[in-house]
Design a protein around this motif. Structure first.
Motif, short mmCIF file in Angstrom:
data_model
loop_
_atom_site.label_atom_id
_atom_site.label_comp_id
_atom_site.label_asym_id
_atom_site.label_seq_id
_atom_site.Cartn_x
_atom_site.Cartn_y
_atom_site.Cartn_z
N PRO A 1 119.63 27.48 76.62
CA PRO A 1 120.53 26.81 77.04
C PRO A 1 121.01 27.05 78.46
N ILE B 1 124.36 25.61 81.26
CA ILE B 1 125.23 24.82 81.77
C ILE B 1 125.56 24.88 83.13
N VAL C 1 124.94 19.55 80.83
CA VAL C 1 124.29 20.33 79.62
C VAL C 1 122.86 20.12 79.47
N ARG D 1 118.93 22.04 78.10
CA ARG D 1 118.33 22.72 77.21
C ARG D 1 116.84 22.84 77.39
N LEU E 1 122.05 30.76 79.35
CA LEU E 1 122.68 31.33 78.40
C LEU E 1 121.51 31.91 77.27
N ASN E 2 121.93 33.04 76.72
CA ASN E 2 121.10 33.25 75.44
C ASN E 2 121.72 32.78 74.22
N LEU E 3 120.75 32.05 73.70
CA LEU E 3 121.47 31.34 72.41
C LEU E 3 121.40 32.45 71.38
N ILE E 4 122.63 32.75 70.76
CA ILE E 4 122.87 33.88 70.05
C ILE E 4 122.83 33.37 68.42
N ALA E 5 123.75 32.60 68.03
CA ALA E 5 123.59 31.84 66.87
C ALA E 5 124.11 30.52 66.59
N LEU F 1 131.22 30.46 63.03
CA LEU F 1 130.22 29.76 63.13
C LEU F 1 130.01 28.84 61.73
N ARG G 1 130.67 25.01 61.35
CA ARG G 1 129.61 23.83 61.15
C ARG G 1 129.91 23.36 59.68
N GLN H 1 127.55 20.07 66.45
CA GLN H 1 126.88 21.42 67.15
C GLN H 1 128.02 22.25 67.50
N GLU I 1 127.32 26.02 68.85
CA GLU I 1 126.59 27.09 69.03
C GLU I 1 127.29 28.46 69.82
N LEU I 2 126.67 29.66 69.47
CA LEU I 2 127.54 30.75 70.11
C LEU I 2 126.45 31.15 71.31
N THR I 3 126.60 31.15 72.39
CA THR I 3 125.71 31.63 73.46
C THR I 3 126.25 32.83 74.45
N ILE J 1 129.82 31.74 75.77
CA ILE J 1 130.03 30.23 75.87
C ILE J 1 129.70 29.60 74.56
N VAL K 1 128.77 26.14 72.81
CA VAL K 1 128.53 24.84 73.06
C VAL K 1 128.59 23.94 71.87
#
Lengths: 95, 95
Positions: free
Chosen positions: A4, A6, A54, A56, A91-95, B27, B31, B38, B40-42, B52, B54
């Motif tokens: 992701p 931004i 935004v 991806r 960004l690192n997509l964590i969860a 989360l 959700r 959507q 998401e945790l980044t 961030i 999203v």
């Protein structure tokens, strides 16, 4: 894991229309790029001169290709002298 | 038109783990909310203390319900005194 991104662009008020146009011009060529999963233009409801892309990407390689694309060079020229600030969050997509 | 939201949370370094945990705890319940498209945790690759979210909401009503939810209240308590900055961008999806 997808990537992701931004991007927050604050336009100079007197050039807001030109900045919007330049960002709109990015949509088609960017979405046509391999590895572009999402590329949306949004506007901050609280500030009409703040534009937020935004994005991806499939992976870092796809993003790197985007950053050296001809349309990205054109965007750089179009924004030059017309923006107050540009923040790009990778960004690192964590969860 | 759906409602994108970007939330930028800058944790105090000494509370970074607690902030991450509090955001992770959001989360599942978020959700599960109606109208949450959507969430998401980044994490910013350039700053491990910047988180961030999203988000994408069906509409304003769905977001308003989220903002008064029990888990949102709990997040407020969990972040209290543990963050440097919190920016929430409600966005108009342009294209």
């Amino acid at each position: 894991m997808t990537l992701p991104v931004i991007a927050v662009i604050d336009a100079k008020p007197e050039f807001n229309d030109e900045v919007e146009l330049a960002l709109r011009d990015m949509l088609l060529p960017t979405r046509a790029e391999g590895g572009c999963l999402q590329y949306e233009l949004t506007q901050d409801q609280a500030s009409s001169t703040r534009w937020i892309m935004v994005e991806r990407w499939q992976d870092e390689l796809a993003l790197e290709r985007h950053l050296v694309s001809a349309h990205m060079d054109q965007l750089g020229v179009a924004l030059s002298g017309r923006i107050i600030d540009l923040k790009i969050y990778r960004l690192n997509l964590i969860a």
